[in-house]
Design a protein around this motif. Structure first.
Motif, mmCIF file in Angstrom:
data_model
loop_
_atom_site.group_PDB
_atom_site.id
_atom_site.type_symbol
_atom_site.label_atom_id
_atom_site.label_comp_id
_atom_site.label_asym_id
_atom_site.label_seq_id
_atom_site.Cartn_x
_atom_site.Cartn_y
_atom_site.Cartn_z
ATOM 1 N N TYR A 1 0.849 -1.201 0.000
ATOM 2 C CA TYR A 1 0.000 0.000 0.000
ATOM 3 C C TYR A 1 0.882 1.247 0.000
ATOM 4 N N LYS A 2 1.311 1.654 -1.164
ATOM 5 C CA LYS A 2 2.166 2.827 -1.278
ATOM 6 C C LYS A 2 1.436 4.052 -0.742
ATOM 7 N N GLY A 3 2.035 4.675 0.255
ATOM 8 C CA GLY A 3 1.423 5.856 0.852
ATOM 9 C C GLY A 3 0.365 5.541 1.894
ATOM 10 N N GLY A 4 0.033 4.260 2.081
ATOM 11 C CA GLY A 4 -0.984 3.900 3.060
ATOM 12 C C GLY A 4 -0.480 4.051 4.485
ATOM 13 N N LYS A 5 -1.304 4.598 5.347
ATOM 14 C CA LYS A 5 -0.927 4.808 6.747
ATOM 15 C C LYS A 5 -1.942 4.139 7.665
ATOM 16 N N VAL A 6 -1.447 3.550 8.743
ATOM 17 C CA VAL A 6 -2.312 2.926 9.744
ATOM 18 C C VAL A 6 -1.942 3.479 11.113
ATOM 19 N N PHE A 7 -2.955 3.916 11.847
ATOM 20 C CA PHE A 7 -2.775 4.506 13.172
ATOM 21 C C PHE A 7 -3.377 3.573 14.218
ATOM 22 N N VAL A 8 -2.593 3.219 15.253
ATOM 23 C CA VAL A 8 -3.075 2.334 16.316
ATOM 24 C C VAL A 8 -2.612 2.856 17.677
ATOM 25 N N GLY A 9 -3.259 2.342 18.736
ATOM 26 C CA GLY A 9 -2.857 2.707 20.096
ATOM 27 C C GLY A 9 -3.272 4.096 20.511
ATOM 28 N N ALA A 10 -4.330 4.613 19.900
ATOM 29 C CA ALA A 10 -4.731 6.008 20.128
ATOM 30 C C ALA A 10 -4.943 6.325 21.601
ATOM 31 N N LEU A 11 -5.623 5.462 22.322
ATOM 32 C CA LEU A 11 -6.058 5.806 23.678
ATOM 33 C C LEU A 11 -5.687 4.744 24.696
ATOM 34 N N SER A 12 -4.573 4.047 24.479
ATOM 35 C CA SER A 12 -4.210 2.977 25.409
ATOM 36 C C SER A 12 -3.442 3.470 26.629
ATOM 37 N N SER A 13 -3.409 4.771 26.861
ATOM 38 C CA SER A 13 -2.847 5.329 28.096
ATOM 39 C C SER A 13 -3.741 6.460 28.578
ATOM 40 N N THR A 14 -3.696 6.722 29.880
ATOM 41 C CA THR A 14 -4.523 7.803 30.429
ATOM 42 C C THR A 14 -4.063 9.164 29.900
ATOM 43 N N LYS A 15 -2.781 9.287 29.592
ATOM 44 C CA LYS A 15 -2.290 10.554 29.040
ATOM 45 C C LYS A 15 -2.959 10.854 27.704
ATOM 46 N N ARG A 16 -3.031 9.851 26.844
ATOM 47 C CA ARG A 16 -3.628 10.065 25.521
ATOM 48 C C ARG A 16 -5.141 10.238 25.632
ATOM 49 N N LEU A 17 -5.732 9.574 26.602
ATOM 50 C CA LEU A 17 -7.155 9.771 26.859
ATOM 51 C C LEU A 17 -7.409 11.215 27.289
ATOM 52 N N ALA A 18 -6.531 11.748 28.110
ATOM 53 C CA ALA A 18 -6.667 13.136 28.562
ATOM 54 C C ALA A 18 -6.542 14.104 27.388
ATOM 55 N N ILE A 19 -5.618 13.820 26.454
ATOM 56 C CA ILE A 19 -5.471 14.675 25.276
ATOM 57 C C ILE A 19 -6.747 14.637 24.440
ATOM 58 N N ALA A 20 -7.341 13.459 24.306
ATOM 59 C CA ALA A 20 -8.599 13.344 23.565
ATOM 60 C C ALA A 20 -9.710 14.138 24.227
ATOM 61 N N MET A 21 -9.699 14.170 25.553
ATOM 62 C CA MET A 21 -10.720 14.893 26.314
ATOM 63 C C MET A 21 -10.393 16.375 26.459
ATOM 64 N N ASN A 22 -9.257 16.818 25.846
ATOM 65 C CA ASN A 22 -8.825 18.222 25.926
ATOM 66 C C ASN A 22 -8.649 18.648 27.385
ATOM 67 N N MET A 23 -7.930 17.800 28.136
ATOM 68 C CA MET A 23 -7.662 18.058 29.542
ATOM 69 C C MET A 23 -6.162 17.946 29.796
ATOM 70 N N PRO A 24 -5.661 18.454 30.922
ATOM 71 C CA PRO A 24 -4.222 18.332 31.218
ATOM 72 C C PRO A 24 -3.767 16.881 31.172
ATOM 73 N N ILE A 25 -2.551 16.654 30.696
ATOM 74 C CA ILE A 25 -2.075 15.311 30.405
ATOM 75 C C ILE A 25 -1.980 14.426 31.654
ATOM 76 N N GLU A 26 -1.885 15.044 32.838
ATOM 77 C CA GLU A 26 -1.773 14.258 34.071
ATOM 78 C C GLU A 26 -3.131 13.930 34.692
ATOM 79 N N THR A 27 -4.220 14.295 34.039
ATOM 80 C CA THR A 27 -5.569 14.047 34.557
ATOM 81 C C THR A 27 -5.819 12.551 34.726
ATOM 82 N N THR A 28 -6.436 12.148 35.846
ATOM 83 C CA THR A 28 -6.732 10.738 36.086
ATOM 84 C C THR A 28 -8.026 10.340 35.369
ATOM 85 N N GLN A 29 -8.246 9.034 35.294
ATOM 86 C CA GLN A 29 -9.424 8.548 34.583
ATOM 87 C C GLN A 29 -10.712 8.941 35.296
ATOM 88 N N THR A 30 -10.715 8.887 36.618
ATOM 89 C CA THR A 30 -11.937 9.273 37.328
ATOM 90 C C THR A 30 -12.191 10.780 37.208
#
Length: 478
Positions: free
Chosen positions: A55-84
């Motif tokens: 797949y020339k030029g094909g891109k695959v993205f994985v692991g988007a939210l497998s950490s609380t830091k990345r979950l916080a970025i998705a929620m537009n919150m400080p990176i150290e925010t806890t899940q609760t």
């Protein structure tokens, strides 16, 4: 600023050191998924594969939210925010819903394949595990359907296997909202229109994979979570609202009673959901729209903890907490659904007990909620001094405050998920539940006394902490 699309989110990950670009050629057949899985188990960054074999030029993205830091970025919150803390923000934000708005066009319309031009094999869809029945195009995907009677739009998450160049098998679980819509088309003698969104602001997947009540439009919740309306466009083939800036959308139709062989698939429980193939519904794909330099978004699924488990833990924590508030159950301090429980089978609730039987009230309320009524098997209720997400303290309460004879209730019949590997493959509609009361009984006249540190001495220790030779900042939870 909230993420408007997947590319905004990836950019934020990169700024925060949470993304690794893999430029080496990687085979879509098992190699890609195995790299991703090993990385996840090492709690590594999200991965963007930029050179997928064939797949020339094909891109695959994985692991988007497998950490609380990345979950916080998705929620537009400080990176150290806890899940609760994120779950609490979810509850508060969703008190004011924001509906989507139609726009004339969007980036998802940059390329349009219709009819005979549709070929799903032109996209870099991975094969994840050796025993999988094929390549799964729908793992981190959102399926859009509409109630033919009321017009209610539903966004749901269901696995989807590529069966051929223009057909995908879909697993509609009994009672899920997409399946409720499907059943209404049986008597209409016409197919149900379906749109499958792949690659978007991750808040869409957070909303589409949660247990929002029937009749509610998840687009309204996505808008509330990001603080702005989702921009949508009309489909090329379907009369459904489609995110204007999605990476890719499959548009098609599903005949409500027609089936084809699908599976097996390595599920988020860490087990296969069955042996061999199973007759399932399928979507005839009539159109595919996609962006230039399209990024295919996927998740490895498999055993915890992946982004699937983090997402399910996050959204079920939030909706369960919201459900309990709406039921006006007093004294709730915090709520937590651990990702290690596959993000769905266990819930912990911390409560300030105010009357005899209060903890029983909480436990029974959990399984009566929209969220808790489906799939949950273990409910743990703890006192207010135990944060629901502090699993070390939760285990302490389970072993020092719970008397199994007094504290455990077994419910023999409850709604299950067909993916629960603790049940026989042919009998997964009904499960049992346990409610574990790990609180010190409110009515006891003489209660155990907690060992505590002296506050004045603790203040001295705090002031002299670095003088003792410690390099880190002082912290202590009472």
């Amino acid at each position: 600023m909230p993420n408007e699309n997947l590319r905004d989110f990836i950019s934020e990950l990169e700024k925060n050191g949470e993304l690794l670009r893999i430029k080496n050629e990687v085979d879509w057949n098992l190699e890609l998924s195995h790299i991703a899985k090993v990385n996840e188990e090492k709690t590594g960054p999200a991965l963007l594969f930029e050179n997928v074999k064939d797949y020339k030029g094909g891109k695959v993205f994985v692991g988007a939210l497998s950490s609380t830091k990345r979950l916080a970025i998705a929620m537009n919150m400080p990176i150290e925010t806890t899940q609760t803390q994120m779950a609490r923000a979810w509850v508060d934000r969703c008190k004011t819903l924001i509906p989507p708005v139609y726009v004339a066009t969007g980036a998802v319309k940059e390329n349009i394949d219709i009819g005979d031009d549709v070929d799903l094999f032109k996209f870099p869809v991975p094969k994840f595990y050796e025993r999988d029945g094929g390549r799964y195009i729908g793992t981190f995907a959102t399926c859009i359907t509409k109630d033919p009677e009321t017009g209610w739009i539903n966004l749901g998450t269901y696995r989807m296997q590529m069966l051929d160049k223009n057909t995908v098998g879909v697993m509609f679980i009994k009672g899920k909202h997409g399946d409720l819509h499907r059943k209404k088309y049986i008597g209409l003698n016409k197919p149900m229109q379906v749109a499958v969104v792949i690659g978007y602001d991750p808040l869409m997947f957070l909303a589409s994979s949660t247990t929002i009540s029937a009749g509610e439009d998840e687009y309204n919740y996505i808008g509330a979570l990001r603080g702005s309306a989702v921009e949508v466009v009309k489909g090329e083939y379907v009369d459904l609202p489609i995110p204007a800036n999605a990476e890719m959308v499959l548009e098609g139709e599903l005949w409500p009673e027609e089936l084809r062989a699908e599976g097996p698939f390595g599920e988020y429980t860490g087990y296969y959901s069955g042996v061999g193939t199973t007759p399932r519904h399928y979507i005839n794909v009539k159109a595919v729209t996609y962006r230039n330099d399209m990024i295919f978004h996927s998740t490895t699924v498999g055993r915890p903890v992946t982004d699937t488990h983090m997402i399910q833990a996050m959204n079920r924590t939030a909706t369960l907490w919201s459900d309990l508030e709406q039921m006006k159950v007093p004294g709730i301090q915090s709520v937590y659904v651990p990702p290690e429980s596959s993000g769905r089978y266990m819930a912990v609730v911390s409560v300030k007990c105010m009357y005899p039987g209060h903890s029983d009230h909480v436990g029974n309320a959990v399984i009566a909620t929209t969220t808790g009524s489906y799939g949950f098997k273990v409910i743990v209720v703890v006192d207010e001094d135990i944060p629901a997400d502090d699993m070390g303290r939760v285990l302490w309460a389970m072993t020092t405050r719970m008397n199994p004879l007094r504290g455990c209730q077994i419910i023999s019949r409850a709604r299950s998920t067909p993916l629960d590997p603790s049940l026989p493959i042919g009998a997964r509609d009904i499960t049992s539940r346990i409610i574990m009361d790990c609180t010190i009984p409110y009515e006891w006249k003489e209660k155990p006394t907690n060992i505590t540190l002296s506050e004045p001495v603790l203040e001295v220790v705090k002031e002299k902490w670095n003088e003792y030779g410690f390099k880190d900042a002082f912290s202590y939870k009472a």
